[in-house]
Design a protein around this motif. Structure first.
Motif, PDB file in Angstrom:
ATOM      1  N   ILE A 175       0.875  -1.174   0.000  1.00  0.00           N
ATOM      2  CA  ILE A 175       0.000   0.000   0.000  1.00  0.00           C
ATOM      3  C   ILE A 175       0.908   1.219   0.000  1.00  0.00           C
ATOM      4  O   ILE A 175       1.677   1.428   0.943  1.00  0.00           O
ATOM      5  N   GLY A 176       0.841   1.993  -1.075  1.00  0.00           N
ATOM      6  CA  GLY A 176       1.620   3.217  -1.165  1.00  0.00           C
ATOM      7  C   GLY A 176       0.750   4.428  -0.889  1.00  0.00           C
ATOM      8  O   GLY A 176      -0.389   4.307  -0.436  1.00  0.00           O
ATOM      9  N   ARG A 177       1.275   5.600  -1.178  1.00  0.00           N
ATOM     10  CA  ARG A 177       0.504   6.833  -0.985  1.00  0.00           C
ATOM     11  C   ARG A 177      -0.798   6.753  -1.776  1.00  0.00           C
ATOM     12  O   ARG A 177      -1.869   6.999  -1.248  1.00  0.00           O
ATOM     13  N   SER A 178      -0.680   6.393  -3.055  1.00  0.00           N
ATOM     14  CA  SER A 178      -1.861   6.309  -3.911  1.00  0.00           C
ATOM     15  C   SER A 178      -2.005   4.941  -4.582  1.00  0.00           C
ATOM     16  O   SER A 178      -3.027   4.666  -5.184  1.00  0.00           O
ATOM     17  N   SER A 179      -0.998   4.100  -4.474  1.00  0.00           N
ATOM     18  CA  SER A 179      -1.030   2.820  -5.170  1.00  0.00           C
ATOM     19  C   SER A 179      -1.423   1.681  -4.236  1.00  0.00           C
ATOM     20  O   SER A 179      -1.336   1.789  -3.011  1.00  0.00           O
ATOM     21  N   LEU A 180      -1.841   0.590  -4.856  1.00  0.00           N
ATOM     22  CA  LEU A 180      -2.195  -0.633  -4.145  1.00  0.00           C
ATOM     23  C   LEU A 180      -1.684  -1.787  -4.989  1.00  0.00           C
ATOM     24  O   LEU A 180      -2.087  -1.934  -6.147  1.00  0.00           O
ATOM     25  N   ASP A 181      -0.755  -2.565  -4.442  1.00  0.00           N
ATOM     26  CA  ASP A 181      -0.204  -3.717  -5.144  1.00  0.00           C
ATOM     27  C   ASP A 181      -0.919  -4.972  -4.691  1.00  0.00           C
ATOM     28  O   ASP A 181      -1.009  -5.254  -3.484  1.00  0.00           O
ATOM     29  N   LEU A 182      -1.423  -5.718  -5.663  1.00  0.00           N
ATOM     30  CA  LEU A 182      -2.196  -6.927  -5.417  1.00  0.00           C
ATOM     31  C   LEU A 182      -1.568  -8.107  -6.126  1.00  0.00           C
ATOM     32  O   LEU A 182      -0.877  -7.939  -7.137  1.00  0.00           O
ATOM     33  N   GLU A 183      -1.826  -9.293  -5.618  1.00  0.00           N
ATOM     34  CA  GLU A 183      -1.502 -10.528  -6.329  1.00  0.00           C
ATOM     35  C   GLU A 183      -2.779 -11.338  -6.408  1.00  0.00           C
ATOM     36  O   GLU A 183      -3.551 -11.400  -5.452  1.00  0.00           O
ATOM     37  N   HIS A 184      -2.974 -11.935  -7.573  1.00  0.00           N
ATOM     38  CA  HIS A 184      -4.144 -12.770  -7.806  1.00  0.00           C
ATOM     39  C   HIS A 184      -3.671 -14.175  -8.163  1.00  0.00           C
ATOM     40  O   HIS A 184      -2.681 -14.330  -8.888  1.00  0.00           O
ATOM     41  N   GLN A 185      -4.397 -15.153  -7.688  1.00  0.00           N
ATOM     42  CA  GLN A 185      -4.202 -16.527  -8.140  1.00  0.00           C
ATOM     43  C   GLN A 185      -5.574 -17.067  -8.495  1.00  0.00           C
ATOM     44  O   GLN A 185      -6.520 -16.940  -7.719  1.00  0.00           O
ATOM     45  N   VAL A 186      -5.668 -17.640  -9.695  1.00  0.00           N
ATOM     46  CA  VAL A 186      -6.948 -18.145 -10.185  1.00  0.00           C
ATOM     47  C   VAL A 186      -6.790 -19.634 -10.465  1.00  0.00           C
ATOM     48  O   VAL A 186      -5.898 -20.048 -11.217  1.00  0.00           O
ATOM     49  N   SER A 187      -7.663 -20.422  -9.847  1.00  0.00           N
ATOM     50  CA  SER A 187      -7.606 -21.874  -9.952  1.00  0.00           C
ATOM     51  C   SER A 187      -8.949 -22.421 -10.396  1.00  0.00           C
ATOM     52  O   SER A 187      -9.981 -21.747 -10.289  1.00  0.00           O
ATOM     53  N   ALA A 188      -8.920 -23.638 -10.882  1.00  0.00           N
ATOM     54  CA  ALA A 188     -10.143 -24.406 -11.174  1.00  0.00           C
ATOM     55  C   ALA A 188      -9.807 -25.872 -10.956  1.00  0.00           C
ATOM     56  O   ALA A 188      -8.705 -26.317 -11.314  1.00  0.00           O
ATOM     57  N   ASN A 189     -10.719 -26.581 -10.354  1.00  0.00           N
ATOM     58  CA  ASN A 189     -10.527 -28.009 -10.100  1.00  0.00           C
ATOM     59  C   ASN A 189      -9.224 -28.287  -9.363  1.00  0.00           C
ATOM     60  O   ASN A 189      -8.533 -29.267  -9.641  1.00  0.00           O
ATOM     61  N   GLY A 190      -8.856 -27.380  -8.439  1.00  0.00           N
ATOM     62  CA  GLY A 190      -7.666 -27.581  -7.629  1.00  0.00           C
ATOM     63  C   GLY A 190      -6.347 -27.283  -8.312  1.00  0.00           C
ATOM     64  O   GLY A 190      -5.294 -27.528  -7.731  1.00  0.00           O
ATOM     65  N   GLN A 191      -6.387 -26.749  -9.526  1.00  0.00           N
ATOM     66  CA  GLN A 191      -5.150 -26.453 -10.254  1.00  0.00           C
ATOM     67  C   GLN A 191      -5.102 -24.977 -10.634  1.00  0.00           C
ATOM     68  O   GLN A 191      -6.105 -24.415 -11.083  1.00  0.00           O
ATOM     69  N   VAL A 192      -3.924 -24.373 -10.450  1.00  0.00           N
ATOM     70  CA  VAL A 192      -3.748 -22.971 -10.805  1.00  0.00           C
ATOM     71  C   VAL A 192      -3.823 -22.820 -12.325  1.00  0.00           C
ATOM     72  O   VAL A 192      -3.148 -23.542 -13.066  1.00  0.00           O
ATOM     73  N   LEU A 193      -4.669 -21.880 -12.771  1.00  0.00           N
ATOM     74  CA  LEU A 193      -4.786 -21.576 -14.198  1.00  0.00           C
ATOM     75  C   LEU A 193      -3.923 -20.384 -14.577  1.00  0.00           C
ATOM     76  O   LEU A 193      -3.285 -20.379 -15.620  1.00  0.00           O
ATOM     77  N   TRP A 194      -3.958 -19.356 -13.727  1.00  0.00           N
ATOM     78  CA  TRP A 194      -3.144 -18.170 -13.994  1.00  0.00           C
ATOM     79  C   TRP A 194      -2.970 -17.366 -12.720  1.00  0.00           C
ATOM     80  O   TRP A 194      -3.684 -17.560 -11.748  1.00  0.00           O
ATOM     81  N   SER A 195      -1.975 -16.493 -12.767  1.00  0.00           N
ATOM     82  CA  SER A 195      -1.725 -15.595 -11.642  1.00  0.00           C
ATOM     83  C   SER A 195      -1.402 -14.219 -12.210  1.00  0.00           C
ATOM     84  O   SER A 195      -1.111 -14.076 -13.401  1.00  0.00           O
ATOM     85  N   ALA A 196      -1.478 -13.219 -11.343  1.00  0.00           N
ATOM     86  CA  ALA A 196      -1.218 -11.856 -11.804  1.00  0.00           C
ATOM     87  C   ALA A 196      -0.657 -11.012 -10.674  1.00  0.00           C
ATOM     88  O   ALA A 196      -1.029 -11.187  -9.518  1.00  0.00           O
ATOM     89  N   LYS A 197       0.221 -10.099 -11.046  1.00  0.00           N
ATOM     90  CA  LYS A 197       0.656  -9.012 -10.175  1.00  0.00           C
ATOM     91  C   LYS A 197      -0.026  -7.778 -10.731  1.00  0.00           C
ATOM     92  O   LYS A 197       0.023  -7.522 -11.933  1.00  0.00           O
ATOM     93  N   HIS A 198      -0.660  -7.020  -9.864  1.00  0.00           N
ATOM     94  CA  HIS A 198      -1.608  -5.996 -10.296  1.00  0.00           C
ATOM     95  C   HIS A 198      -1.412  -4.743  -9.445  1.00  0.00           C
ATOM     96  O   HIS A 198      -1.381  -4.833  -8.216  1.00  0.00           O
ATOM     97  N   ARG A 199      -1.272  -3.615 -10.080  1.00  0.00           N
ATOM     98  CA  ARG A 199      -1.207  -2.339  -9.351  1.00  0.00           C
ATOM     99  C   ARG A 199      -2.358  -1.462  -9.806  1.00  0.00           C
ATOM    100  O   ARG A 199      -2.570  -1.244 -10.990  1.00  0.00           O
ATOM    101  N   VAL A 200      -3.102  -0.965  -8.824  1.00  0.00           N
ATOM    102  CA  VAL A 200      -4.138   0.031  -9.062  1.00  0.00           C
ATOM    103  C   VAL A 200      -3.735   1.296  -8.323  1.00  0.00           C
ATOM    104  O   VAL A 200      -2.903   1.257  -7.411  1.00  0.00           O
ATOM    105  N   VAL A 201      -4.313   2.413  -8.735  1.00  0.00           N
ATOM    106  CA  VAL A 201      -3.988   3.700  -8.134  1.00  0.00           C
ATOM    107  C   VAL A 201      -5.281   4.450  -7.836  1.00  0.00           C
ATOM    108  O   VAL A 201      -6.196   4.471  -8.665  1.00  0.00           O
ATOM    109  N   ALA A 202      -5.325   5.067  -6.675  1.00  0.00           N
ATOM    110  CA  ALA A 202      -6.459   5.929  -6.326  1.00  0.00           C
ATOM    111  C   ALA A 202      -6.333   7.211  -7.150  1.00  0.00           C
ATOM    112  O   ALA A 202      -5.271   7.836  -7.183  1.00  0.00           O
ATOM    113  N   THR A 203      -7.422   7.582  -7.817  1.00  0.00           N
ATOM    114  CA  THR A 203      -7.409   8.795  -8.634  1.00  0.00           C
ATOM    115  C   THR A 203      -8.674   9.614  -8.385  1.00  0.00           C
ATOM    116  O   THR A 203      -9.711   9.086  -7.984  1.00  0.00           O
TER     117      THR A 203
END
Length: 143
Positions: free
Chosen positions: A83-111
């Protein structure tokens, strides 16, 4: 304290072969992010219309591991990594049937919706985000 939710992978989210069309994942991911903020007590309708605050994505790095298939129940796990002054760093993990399908590193900013410039997270939103912050060895502070 990760946020978890499930979404179905529908017919309209897939290509003709029944495999997830990757841009559909991004649309679903935005809905998960919206639900996360709602779970904190900040529904986007209120943030946008009343508080004039936006949460645009400024960086998104996806890694695909396996294809998602029509009818899969996608299990989303969202973790706050910084968590920065205006930014928010997130990590996502997406699975189906117990197996990871994809992951992501994600930054959003308050505007500001009015100026489209970054703003500091309001104190009440920062206070709601902070207990969710999870540190990792690979953590890089947000700015």
């Amino acid at each position: 304290m990760a946020f978890k939710t499930t979404r179905p992978l529908r017919f309209g989210d897939c290509d003709p072969s029944g495999i997830a069309y990757f841009p559909s994942y991004l649309n679903i991911l935005v809905g998960v992010l919206e639900d996360y903020f709602g779970s904190l007590g900040f529904p986007w309708k209120v943030l946008i219309n009343d508080r004039r605050l936006g949460v645009p994505t400024v960086r998104l790095d996806l890694t695909f591991v396996k294809p998602g298939l029509q009818g899969d129940n996608l299990e989303f796990m969202l973790a706050v990594r910084g968590i920065g002054r205006s930014s928010l760093d997130l990590e996502h993990q997406v699975s189906a049937n117990g197996q990871v399908l994809w992951s992501a590193k994600h930054r959003v900013v308050a505007t500001s919706i009015d100026t489209h410039k970054s703003i500091a997270w309001p104190d009440d939103i920062r206070a709601a985000l902070t207990p969710h912050l999870e540190m990792t060895d690979a953590h890089h502070p947000a700015t």
